[in-house]
Scaffold this motif. Sequence first.
Motif, PDB file in Angstrom:
ATOM      1  N   MET A  94      29.818  37.324  31.966  1.00 40.84           N
ATOM      2  CA  MET A  94      29.970  38.031  30.703  1.00 40.84           C
ATOM      3  C   MET A  94      29.283  37.352  29.518  1.00 40.84           C
ATOM      4  O   MET A  94      29.242  37.899  28.422  1.00 40.84           O
ATOM      5  N   LEU A  95      28.696  36.180  29.735  1.00 45.69           N
ATOM      6  CA  LEU A  95      27.924  35.522  28.686  1.00 45.69           C
ATOM      7  C   LEU A  95      26.413  35.688  28.888  1.00 45.69           C
ATOM      8  O   LEU A  95      25.624  35.044  28.209  1.00 45.69           O
ATOM      9  N   LEU A  96      26.014  36.555  29.807  1.00 52.77           N
ATOM     10  CA  LEU A  96      24.595  36.635  30.165  1.00 52.77           C
ATOM     11  C   LEU A  96      23.723  37.112  29.015  1.00 52.77           C
ATOM     12  O   LEU A  96      22.576  36.689  28.879  1.00 52.77           O
ATOM     13  N   ARG A  97      24.242  37.999  28.153  1.00 57.23           N
ATOM     14  CA  ARG A  97      23.413  38.498  27.061  1.00 57.23           C
ATOM     15  C   ARG A  97      23.277  37.459  25.945  1.00 57.23           C
ATOM     16  O   ARG A  97      22.315  37.486  25.176  1.00 57.23           O
ATOM     17  N   SER A 137      40.117  34.085  28.740  1.00 57.82           N
ATOM     18  CA  SER A 137      39.448  35.314  29.177  1.00 57.82           C
ATOM     19  C   SER A 137      39.069  35.270  30.659  1.00 57.82           C
ATOM     20  O   SER A 137      38.908  36.316  31.288  1.00 57.82           O
ATOM     21  N   VAL A 138      38.915  34.058  31.212  1.00 57.89           N
ATOM     22  CA  VAL A 138      38.485  33.938  32.607  1.00 57.89           C
ATOM     23  C   VAL A 138      39.521  34.545  33.558  1.00 57.89           C
ATOM     24  O   VAL A 138      39.186  35.426  34.361  1.00 57.89           O
ATOM     25  N   VAL A 172      45.776  30.319  32.921  1.00 55.21           N
ATOM     26  CA  VAL A 172      44.562  29.529  33.060  1.00 55.21           C
ATOM     27  C   VAL A 172      44.611  28.684  34.322  1.00 55.21           C
ATOM     28  O   VAL A 172      43.602  28.509  35.022  1.00 55.21           O
ATOM     29  N   GLU A 173      45.788  28.174  34.668  1.00 56.32           N
ATOM     30  CA  GLU A 173      45.910  27.343  35.875  1.00 56.32           C
ATOM     31  C   GLU A 173      45.611  28.143  37.143  1.00 56.32           C
ATOM     32  O   GLU A 173      45.223  27.563  38.170  1.00 56.32           O
ATOM     33  N   ASP A 174      45.774  29.448  37.087  1.00 55.21           N
ATOM     34  CA  ASP A 174      45.518  30.270  38.267  1.00 55.21           C
ATOM     35  C   ASP A 174      44.056  30.236  38.702  1.00 55.21           C
ATOM     36  O   ASP A 174      43.747  30.515  39.864  1.00 55.21           O
ATOM     37  N   GLY A 232      29.548  33.237  36.586  1.00 57.27           N
ATOM     38  CA  GLY A 232      30.191  34.440  37.065  1.00 57.27           C
ATOM     39  C   GLY A 232      31.651  34.615  36.707  1.00 57.27           C
ATOM     40  O   GLY A 232      32.295  33.718  36.174  1.00 57.27           O
ATOM     41  N   LEU A 233      32.180  35.801  37.041  1.00 58.40           N
ATOM     42  CA  LEU A 233      33.550  36.171  36.711  1.00 58.40           C
ATOM     43  C   LEU A 233      34.561  35.633  37.710  1.00 58.40           C
ATOM     44  O   LEU A 233      35.680  35.284  37.329  1.00 58.40           O
TER      45      LEU A 233
END
Length: 518
Positions: free
Chosen positions: A186-189, A330-331, A342-344, A168-169
């Motif tokens: 966002m990688l589901l497809r 991207s996360v 990214v650390e967030d 999940g996002l």
Amino acid sequence: MASSRSLALALLFSLLSCYASVPSLASSDGFLQCLSAAIPKQLLYTQSSPSFTSVLVSSIRNPKFSTPGTVRPLCIVTPTNASHVQAAVVCGRRNDVRVRVRSGGHDYEGLSYRSARPEVFAVVDLANLRSVRVDQKAATAWVDSGATLGELYYAISKASRLLAFPAGLCPTIGVGGHFSGGGFGMLLRKYGVAIDNVLDATLVDANGKLLDKQAMGTDVFWAIRGGGGESFGIVLSWKVKLVPVPPAVTMFSVTKSVDEGAVDILTRWQEVAPALPEDLFIRVLAQKQVANFESMYLGTPDTLLPLMRSRFPELGLNRTHCKEMTWIQSVPYIYLGSAATVEDILNRTTATRSFSKATSDYVRRAIPKDVWVKIFAWLAKPDAGLMIMDPYGGKIGSLPDSATPFPHRGGVLYNIQYMNFWSAATDGSAQMRWLRDFYAFMGPYVSSNPREAYVNYRDLDLGQNVVVGNVTSYLAGKVWGEKYFKGNFRRLAVAKGKVDPNNYFRNEQSIPPLLTTK
């Protein structure tokens, strides 16, 4: 007179049935004494503990479930190893006190830490069980259920920038609950749902035994991968298959108002998005009079732009919309905004103060343009919420519905999540009424027989379990269960009957045990 006597007897039986399984004060005391003998006292928080409230609310994601009227647990257990979880289950079984399990606290109805009915129960909070162990060479990882998605993603990125995991996002979601329902992002497809990539797991069953994939058996291992949380036991950890991602992905966000053609673009999107190459994912958030198209492409703008000009020119994508970054960057970008680091994503807390309610649908036939005009009229109403639409197709639709309990695969164009929010200063009745009325309006345009729903967007309005004595009704469970699981519901109930025939693990929407396979 006879009919009055019959009615009184029926009422008495109903009351006894409702309260037959409620533990006595003595059994509650016995449960706490049992826990105290088996678990270090600093890991146990009773209602009289000074830190009880702070621990309880630490991962409540919907503030409406921290109000005084919420049914609270008898105590909270915060285990640091498997033996503590086993002890909680054994003590609970011995003293007729059920346990609920919380990993990240995102359950939309709060059932991991509260009860919708008067009940004495305890919470096993897995926040201290959050280890992530990545094997870069094998492209696998073991992740504990108490870890968040952000912690999982971060650990993977530290091992390799070319590996990822399709889930999940939201980075504060707990792995345990997310995987238990399926888990998509966002990688589901490209790679399907999270549970399509689960290789093994460890489970504490209703007898307090620790089971791996082989010991739990094929049916139970199938069931825990998408059959919903708190039905089959307590999953402590998961072995997952990591997936390859390129050095750079391309993100874009394009907003179109109704005046800018949002109706036409959305009408086109619902047929284009599920048929695009599986490296490209374009979701839509519709609110008020705008639709925001958010995307991840596993590649660079140099290949994305010609693809979009060819397949989806209506959106008008150009290079200024595109932002290149690593997958791990991207996360935070997609969920926390462009200023986030990214650390967030390691921050386990959430700043939301809004109360919320949600439900979901699946679309298998494109909704006509004239209906989209009406949908935006609904979104323009006072007290309106929003729609989030995720396209399917690609990998998620390539497996049969029975491959996992998550059945929403071939033939699905996209999923809809409906959400609405309100502040503590209001009672939320207007917002909830809009949500339920809008859901009713959408009925003719979404899946039917059953009207499908996603279990991780849990909604008690779809139905609740009925318990008579100590038995959860299978027929009553089908009312909500077939919406979430379609034809897989019966197989889930049979698996439940094998691993937990006495129905120790249960909540308002847990799988009921079916003790016959006929």
